[in-house]
Structures are given as structure tokens and as C-alpha cells.
Design a protein around this motif. Structure first.
Motif, short mmCIF file in Angstrom:
data_model
loop_
_atom_site.label_atom_id
_atom_site.label_comp_id
_atom_site.label_asym_id
_atom_site.label_seq_id
_atom_site.Cartn_x
_atom_site.Cartn_y
_atom_site.Cartn_z
N GLN A 152 0.74 5.90 49.06
CA GLN A 152 -0.17 5.25 48.10
C GLN A 152 -1.60 5.43 48.59
O GLN A 152 -1.87 5.40 49.79
N ASP A 153 -2.51 5.58 47.61
CA ASP A 153 -3.91 5.82 47.96
C ASP A 153 -4.80 4.66 47.49
O ASP A 153 -6.00 4.85 47.26
N MET A 154 -4.22 3.48 47.37
CA MET A 154 -4.97 2.31 46.88
C MET A 154 -5.35 1.37 48.02
O MET A 154 -5.83 0.26 47.77
N ASN A 155 -5.09 1.78 49.25
CA ASN A 155 -5.42 0.99 50.43
C ASN A 155 -4.69 -0.36 50.44
O ASN A 155 -5.20 -1.37 50.94
N HIS A 156 -3.47 -0.37 49.89
CA HIS A 156 -2.68 -1.60 49.86
C HIS A 156 -2.02 -1.85 51.21
O HIS A 156 -1.62 -0.92 51.91
N ASN A 157 -1.90 -3.13 51.53
CA ASN A 157 -1.23 -3.48 52.78
C ASN A 157 0.28 -3.45 52.68
O ASN A 157 0.98 -3.09 53.61
N SER A 158 0.82 -3.89 51.56
CA SER A 158 2.27 -4.07 51.43
C SER A 158 2.90 -2.93 50.64
O SER A 158 2.35 -2.46 49.65
N MET A 159 4.08 -2.53 51.11
CA MET A 159 4.84 -1.49 50.42
C MET A 159 6.30 -1.88 50.37
O MET A 159 6.78 -2.65 51.22
N TYR A 160 7.01 -1.33 49.38
CA TYR A 160 8.37 -1.79 49.08
C TYR A 160 9.24 -0.61 48.65
O TYR A 160 8.75 0.34 48.05
N TRP A 161 10.53 -0.72 48.93
CA TRP A 161 11.51 0.20 48.38
C TRP A 161 12.54 -0.60 47.58
O TRP A 161 13.10 -1.59 48.08
N TYR A 162 12.79 -0.14 46.34
CA TYR A 162 13.78 -0.75 45.47
C TYR A 162 14.78 0.33 45.04
O TYR A 162 14.49 1.51 45.02
N ARG A 163 15.96 -0.14 44.64
CA ARG A 163 16.88 0.72 43.91
C ARG A 163 17.18 0.06 42.57
O ARG A 163 17.17 -1.17 42.44
N GLN A 164 17.42 0.90 41.56
CA GLN A 164 17.70 0.39 40.22
C GLN A 164 18.99 1.00 39.74
O GLN A 164 19.12 2.23 39.64
N ASP A 165 19.94 0.15 39.43
CA ASP A 165 21.25 0.56 38.93
C ASP A 165 21.49 -0.09 37.58
O ASP A 165 21.01 -1.21 37.34
N PRO A 166 22.24 0.56 36.71
CA PRO A 166 22.51 -0.02 35.38
C PRO A 166 23.13 -1.40 35.50
O PRO A 166 24.07 -1.62 36.26
N GLY A 167 22.57 -2.36 34.75
CA GLY A 167 23.12 -3.71 34.72
C GLY A 167 22.79 -4.56 35.94
O GLY A 167 23.21 -5.71 36.02
N MET A 168 22.06 -3.99 36.89
CA MET A 168 21.77 -4.73 38.13
C MET A 168 20.30 -5.07 38.28
O MET A 168 19.94 -5.87 39.13
N GLY A 169 19.44 -4.44 37.54
CA GLY A 169 18.02 -4.66 37.74
C GLY A 169 17.54 -3.99 39.02
O GLY A 169 18.31 -3.35 39.73
N LEU A 170 16.29 -4.15 39.31
CA LEU A 170 15.74 -3.60 40.55
C LEU A 170 16.09 -4.53 41.70
O LEU A 170 15.91 -5.75 41.59
N ARG A 171 16.54 -3.95 42.80
CA ARG A 171 16.88 -4.75 43.98
C ARG A 171 16.09 -4.22 45.17
O ARG A 171 16.01 -3.01 45.39
N LEU A 172 15.54 -5.15 45.94
CA LEU A 172 14.70 -4.79 47.07
C LEU A 172 15.55 -4.33 48.24
O LEU A 172 16.47 -5.04 48.67
N ILE A 173 15.24 -3.17 48.78
CA ILE A 173 15.98 -2.62 49.92
C ILE A 173 15.28 -3.03 51.22
O ILE A 173 15.88 -3.66 52.09
N TYR A 174 14.03 -2.65 51.36
CA TYR A 174 13.20 -2.99 52.50
C TYR A 174 11.77 -3.16 52.02
O TYR A 174 11.39 -2.63 50.97
N TYR A 175 10.99 -3.87 52.80
CA TYR A 175 9.57 -3.95 52.51
C TYR A 175 8.78 -3.97 53.81
O TYR A 175 9.34 -4.22 54.89
N SER A 176 7.49 -3.71 53.65
CA SER A 176 6.58 -3.69 54.79
C SER A 176 5.34 -4.47 54.38
O SER A 176 4.58 -4.03 53.52
N ALA A 177 5.17 -5.64 54.97
CA ALA A 177 4.04 -6.49 54.60
C ALA A 177 2.72 -5.88 55.07
O ALA A 177 1.67 -6.12 54.45
#
Lengths: 114, 112
Positions: free
Chosen positions: A25-50
Motif C-alpha cells: 500500500q502506498d497510503m502510508n497506513h499503519n495497519s494492514m490486514y489479510w482476509y479470505r472470502q468464501d461463498p456464504g461466509m463473508g470476509l474473515r480475518l486471517i491475520y493483521y498487523s497494527a
């Protein structure tokens, strides 16, 4: 200003293979996240970095590892891919403390594990 | 029980119609609330935040009822371009980061 970029866009793996999904990311954000999206499950957080140098588990971390390489980059690694990891993976970033708690998402990586 | 529940739809409405989506959440400690929009095979994008006092952005109105743990989105004068999946999102984090819980989404199809 590209926002959040992800590579690759598509990937096919065989069971047991490994791969790394890249996110930047080039927005100089501090926090980043990884999600997975499966049918009928919505987005689910895998890992994040504050912030740079820190990572934490989300809701579904098993089978994944992450690296916050620097403030811009946050990678997701599958050490031994399984068919259950077939999904669409989204990376996101946010600027905590900013006026809006918006998470900005990348275009996604579509992964098929055979 | 899911932390964030939405009616998956689809909601099939004619152009110009008014349509409302509802969402309930289970964590009473939730900090903030949002509606995201996701087009087919694209990434989610923030549509609007949801405040207790209610907020409006053009044709879109969002409401929050903390006592009932209920969030709504109203779309007036629907356009073809409004066709998308609408995700109800709740922030259960705080402090150094936000942790978003996503509903599974409500599919809207606006018909000509």
C-alpha cells in the motif's frame, strides 16, 4: 497513487505446494490486514498487523503465516496448500486515528488449490 | 449465532424503487458500524459509516439502533448502478487497530 495492490491476481496450486501472496500500500497506513472470502461466509480475518513489526492472529489463522516486511508491504504465506484454502484473498490497510476508520482493499487474489 | 447477520437476498427491485436492508449484530461492545459495497468479483469499498443519530449521503440513509443492536440502510430512487452486494460491517476492535466483522452481504439487483 495506486492504493492497495496485490499479486498475483490468480493462482492455481496443487495440494502441498507453497506460495506467498504479496500486498503493498502506498497510503502510508499503519495497519494492514489479510482476509479470505468464501461463498456464504463473508470476509474473515486471517491475520493483521497494527503497525510495522507487529502481527496478530485473526479469526482463521491456521495454515497461514504473515510477514510485515516494512510499513508498505504485508505478505501472506501458505506453507502447504490444502483444497480448503481455495478462496479469494483480500489485503486491506487502514489509518487508525484518521478521520474515518476506513479499510481500503486490494483487488484480491483468486486461489484454487487442487 | 453469527456476529453479524444479514438477509442474503436477492432483492430484485425496479429502477426508482426504495429498498431497505437490515442487519443485526451480537457484540454489544461494538465500537463503530459501516456499510460497504462490493461489486461482482471486485473488492469491498466503504459506502458509508453509520452513526447513532442516523446519517444521509444523497440517496442513501443509514441508521443505528444500539439498544436493539440493529443497523439499516435505505436506498431511495434505485439506479441500475446500485446493483451490488451490500455488506454490513461492525468494528469490534479498539485502541491500536480496528477489527472488522463482516456480514455475508445482501445482494441487490435493480431491474430496468
Amino acid at each position: 497513487n495506486a492504493g492497495v495492490t496485490q499479486t498475483p491476481k490468480f493462482q492455481v496450486l496443487k495440494t502441498g505446494q507453497s506460495m506467498t501472496l504479496q500486498c503493498a500500500q502506498d497510503m502510508n497506513h499503519n495497519s494492514m490486514y489479510w482476509y479470505r472470502q468464501d461463498p456464504g461466509m463473508g470476509l474473515r480475518l486471517i491475520y493483521y498487523s497494527a503497525s510495522e513489526g507487529t502481527t496478530d492472529k485473526g479469526e482463521v489463522p491456521n495454515g497461514y503465516n504473515v510477514s510485515r516486511l516494512n510499513k508498505r508491504e504485508f505478505s501472506l504465506r501458505l506453507e502447504s496448500a490444502a483444497p480448503s484454502q481455495t478462496s479469494v484473498y483480500f489485503c486491506a490497510s487502514s489509518d487508525i486515528g484518521g478521520p474515518v476508520e476506513t479499510q481500503y482493499f486490494g483487488p484480491g487474489t483468486r486461489l484454487l488449490v487442487l | 449465532r453469527k456476529e453479524v447477520e444479514q438477509d442474503p437476498g436477492p432483492f430484485n427491485v425496479p429502477e426508482g424503487a426504495t429498498v431497505a436492508f437490515n442487519c443485526t449484530y451480537s457484540n454489544s461492545a461494538s465500537q463503530s458500524f459501516f456499510w460497504y459495497r462490493q461489486d461482482c468479483r471486485k473488492e469491498p469499498k466503504l459506502l458509508m459509516s453509520v452513526y447513532s443519530s442516523g446519517n444521509e449521503d444523497g440517496r442513501f440513509t443509514a441508521q443505528l439502533n444500539r439498544a436493539s443492536q440493529y443497523i439499516s440502510l435505505l436506498i431511495r430512487d434505485s439506479k441500475l448502478s446500485d446493483s451490488a452486494t451490500y455488506l454490513c460491517v461492525v468494528n469490534v476492535g479498539g485502541g491500536a487497530t480496528n477489527k472488522l466483522i463482516f456480514g455475508t452481504g445482501t445482494l441487490l439487483a435493480v431491474q430496468p
